[in-house]
Design an enzyme around this catalytic site. Structure first.
Site: not given
Ligand code: PLP
Length: 394
Positions: A110, A210, A185, A57
């Site tokens: 987000y 992404k 973020d 973990r």
């Molecule tokens: C997609 C996204 C997330 C979340 O990511 P996941 O891997 O889908 O949980 C967080 N912040 C931004 C800016 C995003 O585009």
């Protein structure tokens, strides 16, 4: 060569690799692990989950190779991986706030980040306040004695506002009497296009789902921490059990190696699409920070070294049937959530009630576009067909 002087596209190719630990093989193996055995009572009692392979973990050598690579790229202290981008966001927020704290959140964060704040953190007594992403140094006026953290996302989700991260961190810290955590973020910029730690950020968060994974085949999150935040975030990740799977970490490491070349193509295709779209009479606005007509373009130029392939357009008001004609029957643009993979995507986005500190009242349809790696002429002719169907249906 000290890491700080290695250029990013060299670092992205080599960071986190240690072939000598694995028979000279270039890439680290995928370690599938739960139990890690300790040979003696001494080693069991002295084991430290922060410093060694301890239990599945807490990560395996595959996890650590990815965490090390991203840490080197961003210039953080250490990275904590998580099962998804959302999980990296929520783990960092839970780690750094407690009941009674005040949390400032950018209005363009987000949507699931907002939902977590409003529906989970708020239930545990954290007071959430949203602010205009263009607030700059006026954020100081929102800082209270109990303000514990500021959560930023720049460019903003769907609407791509750029925050002056340096001005915000400086003013927020100046207005605070104690340790204030700044979280960002950084998914849009990836570790290559914006340097959060040079702008005073404590935790830089990525949905590695992404561009880092980059092939639409894994969910993964990364929280790159500075020294002041790492222990709490890592401990919390262990307690919440939000660990990343080893195969997904491997896919992220593999994706990372081509991030720099992919991003260049995403950027070029994105800007070419944005230019073409700006000339269509049915488009009222193109929202792309790398275009001179973006309201925060100068700030983007000051702070970012490039753009990815994600931007938005506003389509003038049309009937739902015409919109369906536009979006259905696309050959190359897919419709679906997420972005950052090799393929082009288009997604209608509804911002009704998604903003509370600012207002979004632009008439028309907001379409988020991800420029993939395809040939630009094929992408343009696909969109050209969509506009022809829209015109025929209007
Ligand atoms: C997609 C996204 C997330 C979340 O990511 P996941 O891997 O889908 O949980 C967080 N912040 C931004 C800016 C995003 O585009």
């Amino acid at each position: 060569m000290p890491l700080s002087s290695v250029r990013a596209d060299t670092l992205v190719t080599h960071a986190g690799l240690d072939p000598e630990r694995n028979y000279g093989i270039v890439n680290p193996p995928v370690y599938h692990a739960s139990t890690v055995l300790f040979p003696t009572l001494d080693s069991l009692e002295q084991a430290n989950p922060f410093e060694q392979v301890y239990y599945g973990r807490y990560g395996t050598p595959t996890t650590f190779a990815l965490e090390q690579a991203v840490t080197e790229l961003e210039g953080g202290y250490r990275t904590v991986s998580a099962a998804s981008g959302v999980s990296a966001v929520t783990t960092a927020l839970v780690a750094l706030t407690r009941s009674g704290d005040h949390l400032l959140v950018s209005d363009c964060a987000y949507a699931p980040t907002r939902h977590f704040c409003d529906h989970i953190l708020a239930r545990f007594g954290v007071k959430i306040e949203y602010f205009d992403p263009r607030i700059g140094s006026s954020i100081g006026q929102l800082v209270r004695p109990e303000t514990k953290a500021v959560f930023l996302e720049s460019p903003g989700s769907s609407t791509f506002e750029i925050s002056d991260v340096s001005a915000i961190t400086r003013a927020a810290r100046a207005a605070s009497q104690h340790q204030l955590y700044i979280l960002l973020d950084n998914t849009w910029a990836t570790p290559l296009l914006f340097r959060p730690f040079e702008h005073g950020v404590n935790v830089s968060i990525h949905s590695a789902t992404k561009y880092i994974v980059g092939h639409a085949d894994a969910m993964l999150g990364l929280a790159v921490c500075d020294q002041a935040s790492h222990r709490q975030v890592k401990e919390t990740a262990g307690k919440l059990g939000t660990c990343a799977g080893p195969d997904d970490c491997y896919l992220a490491l593999r994706g990372l190696r081509t991030l720099s070349v992919r991003l260049r193509r995403h950027q070029d295709n994105g800007l070419a699409l944005a230019d073409w779209l700006a000339r269509q009479p049915e488009v009222s606005r193109v929202i792309h920070p790398a275009r001179p007509d973006h309201p925060d373009h100068e700030l983007w130029r000051r702070d970012f070294t490039g753009a990815c392939g994600l931007f938005s357009i506003v389509l003038k008001t049309c009937s739902r049937a015409a919109l369906a004609q536009f979006l259905d029957h696309m050959q190359w643009f897919g419709m679906g959530y997420s972005w950052g993979g090799f393929e082009s995507l288009i997604l209608p986005t509804n911002l009704n009630s998604a903003r509370t500190a600012t207002t979004w009242n632009e008439p028309g349809v907001l379409l988020r576009i991800h420029a993939g790696l395809e040939n630009i002429d094929d992408l343009i002719s696909d969109l050209d067909g969509a506009f022809k169907r829209l015109r025929a249906a209007s």
